[in-house]
Write a protein that holds these residues in place. Structure first.
Motif, PDB file in Angstrom:
ATOM      1  N   PHE A  16       0.840  -1.191   0.000  1.00 36.84           N
ATOM      2  CA  PHE A  16       0.000   0.000   0.000  1.00 36.84           C
ATOM      3  C   PHE A  16       0.875   1.240   0.000  1.00 36.84           C
ATOM      4  N   TRP A  17       0.423   2.278  -0.685  1.00 31.35           N
ATOM      5  CA  TRP A  17       1.042   3.596  -0.612  1.00 31.35           C
ATOM      6  C   TRP A  17       0.025   4.565   0.008  1.00 31.35           C
ATOM      7  N   TYR A  18       0.487   5.288   1.044  1.00 31.86           N
ATOM      8  CA  TYR A  18      -0.334   6.282   1.718  1.00 31.86           C
ATOM      9  C   TYR A  18       0.369   7.633   1.680  1.00 31.86           C
ATOM     10  N   ARG A  19      -0.422   8.681   1.793  1.00 31.58           N
ATOM     11  CA  ARG A  19       0.111  10.023   1.976  1.00 31.58           C
ATOM     12  C   ARG A  19      -0.479  10.576   3.275  1.00 31.58           C
ATOM     13  N   GLN A  20       0.371  11.201   4.079  1.00 33.56           N
ATOM     14  CA  GLN A  20      -0.096  11.765   5.350  1.00 33.56           C
ATOM     15  C   GLN A  20       0.166  13.266   5.387  1.00 33.56           C
ATOM     16  N   THR A  21      -0.869  14.030   5.631  1.00 28.89           N
ATOM     17  CA  THR A  21      -0.763  15.468   5.839  1.00 28.89           C
ATOM     18  C   THR A  21      -1.548  15.837   7.080  1.00 28.89           C
ATOM     19  N   MET A  22      -1.247  17.012   7.626  1.00 30.77           N
ATOM     20  CA  MET A  22      -1.969  17.464   8.816  1.00 30.77           C
ATOM     21  C   MET A  22      -3.457  17.618   8.519  1.00 30.77           C
ATOM     22  N   MET A  23      -3.763  18.132   7.340  1.00 27.67           N
ATOM     23  CA  MET A  23      -5.158  18.437   7.015  1.00 27.67           C
ATOM     24  C   MET A  23      -5.963  17.179   6.718  1.00 27.67           C
ATOM     25  N   GLN A  24      -5.391  16.281   5.953  1.00 31.30           N
ATOM     26  CA  GLN A  24      -6.152  15.127   5.455  1.00 31.30           C
ATOM     27  C   GLN A  24      -5.896  13.837   6.220  1.00 31.30           C
ATOM     28  N   GLY A  25      -4.864  13.811   7.048  1.00 30.18           N
ATOM     29  CA  GLY A  25      -4.537  12.566   7.732  1.00 30.18           C
ATOM     30  C   GLY A  25      -3.921  11.569   6.772  1.00 30.18           C
ATOM     31  N   LEU A  26      -4.192  10.289   6.997  1.00 24.25           N
ATOM     32  CA  LEU A  26      -3.652   9.229   6.152  1.00 24.25           C
ATOM     33  C   LEU A  26      -4.616   8.950   5.001  1.00 24.25           C
ATOM     34  N   GLU A  27      -4.114   9.102   3.782  1.00 21.27           N
ATOM     35  CA  GLU A  27      -4.926   8.838   2.592  1.00 21.27           C
ATOM     36  C   GLU A  27      -4.302   7.700   1.799  1.00 21.27           C
ATOM     37  N   LEU A  28      -5.118   6.744   1.400  1.00 23.31           N
ATOM     38  CA  LEU A  28      -4.625   5.656   0.570  1.00 23.31           C
ATOM     39  C   LEU A  28      -4.506   6.131  -0.869  1.00 23.31           C
ATOM     40  N   LEU A  29      -3.317   5.958  -1.432  1.00 23.18           N
ATOM     41  CA  LEU A  29      -3.089   6.352  -2.819  1.00 23.18           C
ATOM     42  C   LEU A  29      -3.283   5.176  -3.771  1.00 23.18           C
ATOM     43  N   GLU A  40       4.671  19.153  -7.479  1.00 21.43           N
ATOM     44  CA  GLU A  40       4.109  20.460  -7.166  1.00 21.43           C
ATOM     45  C   GLU A  40       4.193  20.680  -5.655  1.00 21.43           C
ATOM     46  N   PRO A  41       4.191  21.944  -5.228  1.00 18.20           N
ATOM     47  CA  PRO A  41       4.267  22.217  -3.778  1.00 18.20           C
ATOM     48  C   PRO A  41       3.180  21.498  -2.975  1.00 18.20           C
ATOM     49  N   ARG A  42       1.992  21.325  -3.541  1.00 20.80           N
ATOM     50  CA  ARG A  42       0.913  20.667  -2.808  1.00 20.80           C
ATOM     51  C   ARG A  42       1.166  19.176  -2.600  1.00 20.80           C
ATOM     52  N   ASP A  43       2.195  18.631  -3.231  1.00 17.54           N
ATOM     53  CA  ASP A  43       2.572  17.243  -3.008  1.00 17.54           C
ATOM     54  C   ASP A  43       3.407  17.063  -1.740  1.00 17.54           C
ATOM     55  N   SER A  44       3.792  18.166  -1.124  1.00 19.41           N
ATOM     56  CA  SER A  44       4.589  18.087   0.107  1.00 19.41           C
ATOM     57  C   SER A  44       3.789  17.343   1.171  1.00 19.41           C
ATOM     58  N   ALA A  45       4.374  16.269   1.696  1.00 15.69           N
ATOM     59  CA  ALA A  45       3.681  15.395   2.642  1.00 15.69           C
ATOM     60  C   ALA A  45       4.662  14.307   3.059  1.00 15.69           C
ATOM     61  N   VAL A  46       4.198  13.432   3.952  1.00 17.74           N
ATOM     62  CA  VAL A  46       4.957  12.224   4.251  1.00 17.74           C
ATOM     63  C   VAL A  46       4.273  11.059   3.526  1.00 17.74           C
ATOM     64  N   TYR A  47       5.049  10.297   2.788  1.00 18.68           N
ATOM     65  CA  TYR A  47       4.530   9.178   2.020  1.00 18.68           C
ATOM     66  C   TYR A  47       4.960   7.877   2.690  1.00 18.68           C
ATOM     67  N   PHE A  48       3.968   7.060   2.993  1.00 15.34           N
ATOM     68  CA  PHE A  48       4.236   5.788   3.656  1.00 15.34           C
ATOM     69  C   PHE A  48       3.925   4.625   2.731  1.00 15.34           C
ATOM     70  N   CYS A  49       4.741   3.619   2.858  1.00  9.46           N
ATOM     71  CA  CYS A  49       4.484   2.333   2.246  1.00  9.46           C
ATOM     72  C   CYS A  49       4.127   1.370   3.379  1.00  9.46           C
ATOM     73  N   ALA A  50       3.195   0.476   3.130  1.00  8.15           N
ATOM     74  CA  ALA A  50       2.840  -0.552   4.102  1.00  8.15           C
ATOM     75  C   ALA A  50       2.703  -1.877   3.358  1.00  8.15           C
ATOM     76  N   SER A  51       2.945  -2.962   4.063  1.00 10.90           N
ATOM     77  CA  SER A  51       2.775  -4.272   3.423  1.00 10.90           C
ATOM     78  C   SER A  51       2.008  -5.203   4.350  1.00 10.90           C
ATOM     79  N   GLY A  52       1.466  -6.248   3.763  1.00  7.89           N
ATOM     80  CA  GLY A  52       0.706  -7.211   4.535  1.00  7.89           C
ATOM     81  C   GLY A  52       0.619  -8.524   3.793  1.00  7.89           C
ATOM     82  N   LEU A  53       0.026  -9.487   4.463  1.00  9.65           N
ATOM     83  CA  LEU A  53      -0.158 -10.806   3.864  1.00  9.65           C
ATOM     84  C   LEU A  53      -1.561 -10.912   3.292  1.00  9.65           C
TER      85      LEU A  53
END
Lengths: 113, 113
Positions: free
Chosen positions: A33-46, A83-96
């Motif tokens: 999984f790829w997620y993006r985390q921002t203060m405004m939106q929280g964790l969003e699944l990409l 773009e500047p609006r892409d500034s965020a923390v991007y997380f990868c997650a894995s699972g079975l």
């Protein structure tokens, strides 16, 4: 100690540049999984993959974002152009497959100026 | 899309106190997960719940899957300074796509020594 790894941990780039983030899922995990985390939106699944096949990328801006899994040990998320609006923390997650627990990497903090 | 209401948004407590936080959803969930995120790191899975009424502990942490299947609770007993962080609930609704989780906005916990 099995962990998801992500590189780079930090990335500062100028608007218009291409950004590539990499993820190594936990060995044997077949959902990614790829997620993006921002203060405004929280964790969003990409996007997410099962057995390297993309199952859902509806959360991703299609015109500039792309996600791939060239092999079972590498997932990539690319932004072109950034773009500047892409500034965020991007997380990868894995699972079975068959389980719903997701294990997160440490994230890539992206700053686009 | 599906949303989870997580409360409280933040808590400031004294070391040694017990803590309670909860998440509610508008639809029935069949999986609840609780994560903790430390600054600069990715969320770490604390507890996973799969059955209505299930009560599961992990050290000083106890989580419950609500009977209505629309809520979940996390309790931390005898808090210590290292409990500081953001706690997220996440759930998979019964009608949702496989493996996709919805995340709450998080509860920021501060523990005063």
């Amino acid at each position: 100690d099995a962990r998801v790894t992500q590189t780079p941990r930090h990335k500062v780039t100028e608007m218009g540049q291409e950004v590539t983030m990499r993820c190594q899922p936990i060995l044997g995990h077949n959902t990614v999984f790829w997620y993006r985390q921002t203060m405004m939106q929280g964790l969003e699944l990409l996007a997410y993959f099962r057995n390297r096949a993309p199952l859902d990328d509806s959360g991703m801006p299609k015109d500039r974002f792309s996600a791939e899994m060239p092999d079972a040990t590498l997932a990539t998320l690319k932004i072109q152009p950034s773009e500047p609006r892409d500034s965020a923390v991007y997380f990868c997650a894995s699972g079975l497959m068959g389980a719903y627990e997701q294990y997160f990497g440490p994230g890539t903090r992206l700053t686009v100026t | 899309g599906q949303q989870l209401n997580q409360s409280p948004q933040s808590m400031f407590i004294q070391e040694g106190e017990d803590v309670s936080m909860n998440c509610t959803s508008s639809s029935i969930f069949n999986t609840w997960l609780w994560y903790k995120q430390d600054p600069g790191e990715g969320p770490v899975l604390l507890i996973a719940l799969y059955k209505a009424g299930e009560l599961t502990s992990n050290g000083r942490l106890t989580a419950q899957f609500g009977i209505t299947r629309k809520d979940s609770f996390l309790n931390i007993s005898a808090s210590i300074p290292s409990d500081v962080g953001i706690y997220f609930c996440a759930g998979r609704d019964s009608g949702g796509s496989n493996y996709k989780l919805t995340f709450g906005k998080g509860t920021l916990l501060t523990v005063n020594p």
